[in-house]
Write an enzyme that holds these catalytic residues in place. Sequence first.
Site, PDB file in Angstrom:
ATOM      1  N   HIS A  46     -43.252 -27.373 -77.292  1.00  0.00           N
ATOM      2  CA  HIS A  46     -43.317 -28.791 -76.914  1.00  0.00           C
ATOM      3  C   HIS A  46     -44.634 -29.417 -77.366  1.00  0.00           C
ATOM      4  CE1 HIS A  46     -39.712 -28.968 -74.235  1.00  0.00           C
ATOM      5  NE2 HIS A  46     -39.866 -27.672 -74.362  1.00  0.00           N
ATOM      6  N   ASP A  83     -42.268 -36.569 -73.347  1.00  0.00           N
ATOM      7  CA  ASP A  83     -41.320 -35.479 -73.590  1.00  0.00           C
ATOM      8  C   ASP A  83     -40.029 -35.678 -72.782  1.00  0.00           C
ATOM      9  OD1 ASP A  83     -41.837 -32.211 -74.489  1.00  0.00           O
ATOM     10  OD2 ASP A  83     -40.087 -32.720 -73.290  1.00  0.00           O
TER      11      ASP A  83
END
Length: 459
Positions: free
Chosen positions: A18, A116
């Site tokens: 991520h 995210d």
Amino acid sequence: TTASPPHIALLPSAGMGHLTPFLRLASMLSSRSCTVTLITASPSVSAAESSHISFFLSQHPLVKHIEFQVIPSKPSSNPTTDDPFFLQFEATNRSVHLLYPSLASASPPLSAIFSDFAVASSFAPVAADLGIPNYIITTTSCKFFCLMAYLPVLLSDPLSFSSSLSEVSIPGVTPMPLPSIPPQFKNPNHLFTSLIATSAQALSKANGILMNTFDDFEPETLAAINSGRVLDNLPPILPIGPLETFEPKKEQDQSYLPWLDSQPEESVVYVSFGSRTAMSSAQIRELSKGLERSGYRFLWVLKTRKVDKDDKEELKDLLEESFLDRTKNKGRVVKGWVSQQDILEHPAIGGFLNHCGWNSVMEAARKGIPMLAWPQHGDQSGNAEVLEKAGLGIWERKWGWGLEGLVSGEEIGKKIVELMEDEKLRGLARKVGENAGKATGIGGKSEKVLTEVLEYLEQ
Ligand code: BUP
């Protein structure tokens, strides 16, 4: 007055898979004169995350940094999982409200926040309250994203994942075979499942979904989702990949480099299963046999724990000394962090045995390196399907998920030979690399999408 470049805050969630695309995008935005604020949750789960954040900031002195303390999960508060990355997703979601004051007082005022997917549900109300446009970044393939976006619908029908069905249907896209679905999705109470389903419900509130993929790699899926065939309430899906890397060369200890430099072109198989795969010692032994049997040269990055801080075994505890001895001219086994980007760029690399973490797939795509897919968990089987279809690699479906059963050295060896000797695949992969270059080059499709977003956000 002339418009000035936007001020964009980036909010990644846990894990190198991520963090990496966020740091790359942050660097790209900064080089396009945007003001960039990087927001990171502290403490981070892995040592790799904290060292990459520090390194990134030292390389980008103009990037602002907001660090916020996550409210930790209570031990055993989640009986469905002890995965520290999933727990950190959940803890971050519980903590993002702490960001209100620093976001509200940002100077110059924020033009947008890129956050995210894993924190979408808790962050959407924060962005809405502050009146700041919010773009969601998803760190996976468009194909797997479709599955995540559609998950709430699938979960509302108890038969969706029934073992009597061989595949899962999602409108507009090719069905996904049941074995490619992460097993956790069959349990709506699993933390991973509930997090994704909750995030999916927040998608419609975002201004756009940025994706590290490119049109030529997943043309049908992107067309389907952007024409509203998957769900009719999604904002535009914006493919901007493969993201450029910023990592300067030779920053790490690269003891294997002199060896790699002396190997013939396209002769070495690079083997890595990403930052979060804990492979069993039995499987590690079979893999070592497979590499040796294949007869090919190899560079193997070996990890044995889900979190790097716990990874304390030495090579000699994991592999037979006789194997290391016999293969000392043929291969190198490395423990610890390597610069994967440098390795994939090296002319000696001819194939990539990999778990199909999406960043790895996009990195191989940029370089046109043929892959042998061996998905281990999460989105990786979905990603394997995508890369196979795009012509970037091959996938032995019967190997299943990493922890499901033991794949023998004999099978692994055979498949590596197939990977390295398939000239048609090598040509197709090279073409993928060319298309990736076109997408991100001036006037390329991905480059245009990003330029349009930034123009829209100019102040
Ligand atoms: Br391991 C390792 N060096 O030693 P993925 C990884 N990487 O540069 P993951 C290194 O980390 P998820 C190493 O190039 C990629 O950019 C690699 O992301 C880099 O897999 C990134 O490939 C890893 O997406 O994450 O870490 O398993 O499970 O979220 O897919």
